[in-house]
Enzyme design. Structure first.
Site, PDB file in Angstrom:
ATOM      1  N   ASP A 156      33.971  12.665   9.832  1.00  0.00           N
ATOM      2  CA  ASP A 156      34.200  13.523  10.855  1.00  0.00           C
ATOM      3  C   ASP A 156      35.319  14.726  10.317  1.00  0.00           C
ATOM      4  O   ASP A 156      35.846  14.318   9.200  1.00  0.00           O
ATOM      5  CB  ASP A 156      34.723  13.006  12.207  1.00  0.00           C
ATOM      6  CG  ASP A 156      34.191  13.816  13.376  1.00  0.00           C
ATOM      7  OD1 ASP A 156      33.709  14.997  13.098  1.00  0.00           O
ATOM      8  OD2 ASP A 156      33.783  13.213  14.541  1.00  0.00           O
ATOM      9  N   ASP A 217      28.527  18.843  19.316  1.00  0.00           N
ATOM     10  CA  ASP A 217      28.138  17.678  19.566  1.00  0.00           C
ATOM     11  C   ASP A 217      27.366  17.585  20.767  1.00  0.00           C
ATOM     12  O   ASP A 217      27.394  18.378  21.499  1.00  0.00           O
ATOM     13  CB  ASP A 217      29.370  16.559  19.996  1.00  0.00           C
ATOM     14  CG  ASP A 217      30.264  16.058  19.084  1.00  0.00           C
ATOM     15  OD1 ASP A 217      29.956  16.424  17.733  1.00  0.00           O
ATOM     16  OD2 ASP A 217      30.956  15.065  19.475  1.00  0.00           O
TER      17      ASP A 217
END
Ligand SMILES: *[C@@H]1O[C@H](CO)[C@@H](O)[C@H](O)[C@H]1NC(C)=O
Ligand SMILES: *[C@@H]1O[C@H](CO)[C@@H](O)[C@H](O)[C@H]1NC(C)=O
Ligand SMILES: *[C@@H]1O[C@H](CO)[C@@H](O)[C@H](O)[C@H]1NC(C)=O
Length: 414
Positions: A156, A217
């Site tokens: 990430d 997301d």
């Protein structure tokens, strides 16, 4: 033509850290969308991020038919770590929630014929505040993951600068390669740089990452699915050509089995992700998922299309003023998949068209199998006018194959 292809292959080999993995889009289960950073194991023991959750889901993958259909990754996301590194600077799993450690979990997962994925963040902290990997930690962290026999890393990008990312993501690719263990690599890098050139260099990404997240997301809602589909179609001229065997665009997890999608919307997400050659990572409770949702996720023809060896991402080929969109994905052996998608919110819509107007003109005749109903329609020529009835926020999905011309068909059998 052939020579160009070979030369191109040679050039790519020289510059890339090709790990040979993910020749078709990866499939499996990833914790984040459904389980987030729930670390409240006292009050919510069955739904918190601990080794039990991953073992339970691994059991389900192995025992309920998932693994045998290709869903073979079981992936940890954020919040698996202890709040600090150990005295040697190594990452540690939270000792209360992962008392056996990640290596033991990997052994368990491997004993079931599955692969284990783990999560880190190329920055000062993970998104939820656990120890990140900075440029200085990359080699040690790659070695740690390899020593645990992890099979995939999602990296990430929270708490990083553009410069950290530009050094860190290629750095981690090198470091993973240097461990000698094939570890698939999912990069969130492009999502932190707006997802598009010139800030994002997709040539480089295809060389160092097996998949990458380039947009927001996913959240448990239809609106979120639509926003992702919109961004992918709006930018398809950039995104479509960069996907292929070993390197995929990742529009994020499947919501199917959760709370935000209707049955039609769940079928639509599965069809659209498949037409986009997207990774199929479920993020739902496989212990309680309904048979209806299992049917969507375990549709064999759907999976065959998603896993087509050519690995060509599909495109939206048209959008009508009646809010119907048509997506086409070319598949091996001259077959194709078509998704007729309705964004309407009124009633089932009767969409009339011809294969010719969807650019199918190479064959005299086609046969079609409806991916959800299994119905077969024969004898469609490019000029045949047909009607598909598409439910609101739903899809009709076709698998289409050309029928060899009659002369060939009527050859006597020997
Ligand atoms: C590392 O990269 C080289 C060069 O592309 C490749 O041949 C090798 O298989 C890679 N090793 C691993 C473990 O990924
Ligand atoms: C990461 O931490 C370093 C050292 O404290 C700091 O200089 C840097 O600004 C931080 N980076 C980000 C993006 O927060
Ligand atoms: C993108 O990356 C490739 C491969 O590393 C490199 O050859 C190319 O120069 C880069 N493009 C830009 C615009 O930086």
């Amino acid at each position: 033509m052939k020579l160009t292809v070979i030369l191109l292959a040679l050039v790519l080999q020289v510059f890339s850290l090709e790990n040979g993995l993910m020749r078709t889009p990866p499939m499996g289960w990833l914790a984040w969308e459904r389980y987030r950073c729930n670390i409240n194991c006292e009050e919510d023991p069955d739904n918190c991020i601990n080794e039990r959750l991953f073992m339970d889901m691994a059991d389900r993958l192995a025992n309920d038919g998932w693994r045998d259909l290709g869903y073979n990754y079981i992936n940890i996301d954020d919040c698996w770590m202890a709040p600090n590194r150990d005295e040697d600077g190594r990452l540690m799993a939270d000792p209360k929630r992962f008392p056996s450690g990640i290596k033991a979990l990997a052994d368990y997962v491997h004993s079931l014929g599955l692969k284990l994925g783990i999560y880190e963040d190329m920055g000062n902290k993970t998104c939820m505040g656990y120890p990140g990997t900075t440029v200085d930690d990359v080699v040690l962290d790659a070695e740690t993951f390899a020593s645990w026999e992890v099979d995939m890393l999602k990296l990430d990008g929270c708490y990083s600068s553009a410069i950290d990312r530009a050094q860190g993501y290629p750095g981690m690719a090198d470091a993973l390669n240097a461990t000698g263990r094939p570890i698939a690599y999912s990069c969130s890098w492009p999502a932190y740089d707006g997802g598009l050139p010139p800030l994002v260099n997709y040539t480089l990404l295809t060389e160092i990452c097996n998949l990458w997240r380039n947009y927001d997301d996913i959240e448990d809602s239809w609106q979120s699915v639509l926003s992702i589909v919109d961004w992918y179609t709006k930018n398809q001229d950039i995104l479509q050509p960069v996907a292929g065997p070993g390197h995929w665009n990742d529009p994020d997890m499947l919501l199917i089995g959760n709370f935000g999608l209707s049955f039609e919307q769940a079928k639509a997400q599965m069809a659209l992700w498949t037409i986009l050659a997207a990774p199929l990572f479920m993020s739902t409770d496989l212990r309680t998922i309904s048979p209806q949702n299992v049917d969507i996720l375990q549709n064999k023809l759907m999976i065959k299309i998603n896993q087509d060896p050519l690995g060509i991402q599909g495109r939206r080929v048209l959008k009508t003023k009646h809010e119907i969109e048509v997506f086409v994905r070319p598949l091996s052996n001259n077959t194709s998949a078509i998704v007729f998608f309705s964004r309407r919110t009124d009633m089932p819509y009767r969409y009339k068209t011809t294969l010719g107007s969807l650019n199918f003109t190479d064959s005299a005749s086609y046969e079609v199998q409806d991916v959800y109903t299994g119905n077969i329609i024969s004898g469609l020529t490019p000029d045949t006018r047909f009607t598909v009835i598409i439910n609101p926020s739903g899809v009709v999905m076709w698998y289409l194959y050309p029928i060899p011309d009659l002369a060939e068909k009527q050859l006597p059998e020997l």
